[in-house]
Design an enzyme around this catalytic site. Structure first.
Site, PDB file in Angstrom:
ATOM      1  N   ASP A  94      13.340  67.861 -96.384  1.00 43.60           N
ATOM      2  CA  ASP A  94      12.482  69.031 -96.263  1.00 43.60           C
ATOM      3  C   ASP A  94      12.571  69.777 -97.588  1.00 43.60           C
ATOM      4  OD1 ASP A  94      10.995  71.198 -95.488  1.00 43.60           O
ATOM      5  OD2 ASP A  94      12.263  71.726 -93.777  1.00 43.60           O
ATOM      6  N   ALA A  95      11.620  69.488 -98.466  1.00 45.50           N
ATOM      7  CA  ALA A  95      11.656  70.047 -99.814  1.00 45.50           C
ATOM      8  C   ALA A  95      10.474  70.970-100.099  1.00 45.50           C
ATOM      9  CB  ALA A  95      11.676  68.904-100.847  1.00 45.50           C
ATOM     10  N   LYS A  96       9.396  70.799 -99.357  1.00 48.63           N
ATOM     11  CA  LYS A  96       8.173  71.592 -99.532  1.00 48.63           C
ATOM     12  C   LYS A  96       7.779  71.681-101.007  1.00 48.63           C
ATOM     13  CE  LYS A  96       9.044  74.194 -95.335  1.00 48.63           C
ATOM     14  NZ  LYS A  96      10.456  73.891 -95.090  1.00 48.63           N
ATOM     15  N   ARG A  97       7.701  70.539-101.631  1.00 55.40           N
ATOM     16  CA  ARG A  97       7.340  70.473-103.044  1.00 55.40           C
ATOM     17  C   ARG A  97       5.834  70.366-103.214  1.00 55.40           C
ATOM     18  NH1 ARG A  97      12.125  72.169-103.541  1.00 55.40           N
ATOM     19  NH2 ARG A  97      13.678  70.995-104.649  1.00 55.40           N
TER      20      ARG A  97
END
Length: 153
Positions: A94-97
């Site tokens: 879960d990095a939301k890049r």
């Protein structure tokens, strides 16, 4: 191949009879008693979580921010934890890049090639070109946010 990640999630759902994905979001202020409030305590706690949930979940989803907050040792811990999870259980970071193209390419390289992610979370705010470097990894899965559950969404 991308289908292998999706297929593994489907296989695990059937095999374990669940849709549970275990989030690994180690808030150092909320560690149970007996775990030191440092990277070693976080590591010990998460190793227990992984051991207790192996064979009971379809995927693991660490939130990279909790590991980044611990500095380089936290990122090293994240990489080490991947090696301790069953290989047939996808690792969803879960990095939301999602940044400009060449930055996204470096983010994808780090998440997929160095941290061993099978899948990642992305945000589309900066447009399609910010997502393409992740999509170029044909054997990986990308979850693109459309709406989140936080009150400000």
């Amino acid at each position: 191949m991308l289908n292998s990640v999706i297929q593994q999630l489907a296989d695990n759902t059937a095999r374990f009879r669940t849709h549970v994905c275990v989030g690994l979001d180690p808030d150092i202020q909320k560690l149970p008693d007996g775990f030191a409030p440092n990277v070693n305590g976080v590591g010990a706690f998460l190793r227990e979580v992984i051991r207790a949930s192996a064979g009971l979940c379809i995927a693991y989803k660490p939130n990279i921010s909790f590991f980044e907050a611990l500095g380089i040792p936290g990122l090293s811990l994240l990489a080490d934890l991947r090696a301790e999870c069953p290989l047939d259980v996808p690792w969803i970071i879960d990095a939301k890049r999602g940044d400009i193209g060449n930055t996204s390419a470096m983010q994808a390289r780090f998440l997929f090639d160095h941290l061993g992610a099978d899948a990642v979370t992305l945000h589309p705010y900066m447009g399609e070109d910010s997502l393409i470097p992740f999509f170029d990894y044909k054997d990986k899965l990308s979850f693109v946010l459309a709406l989140t559950s936080n009150p400000g969404a």
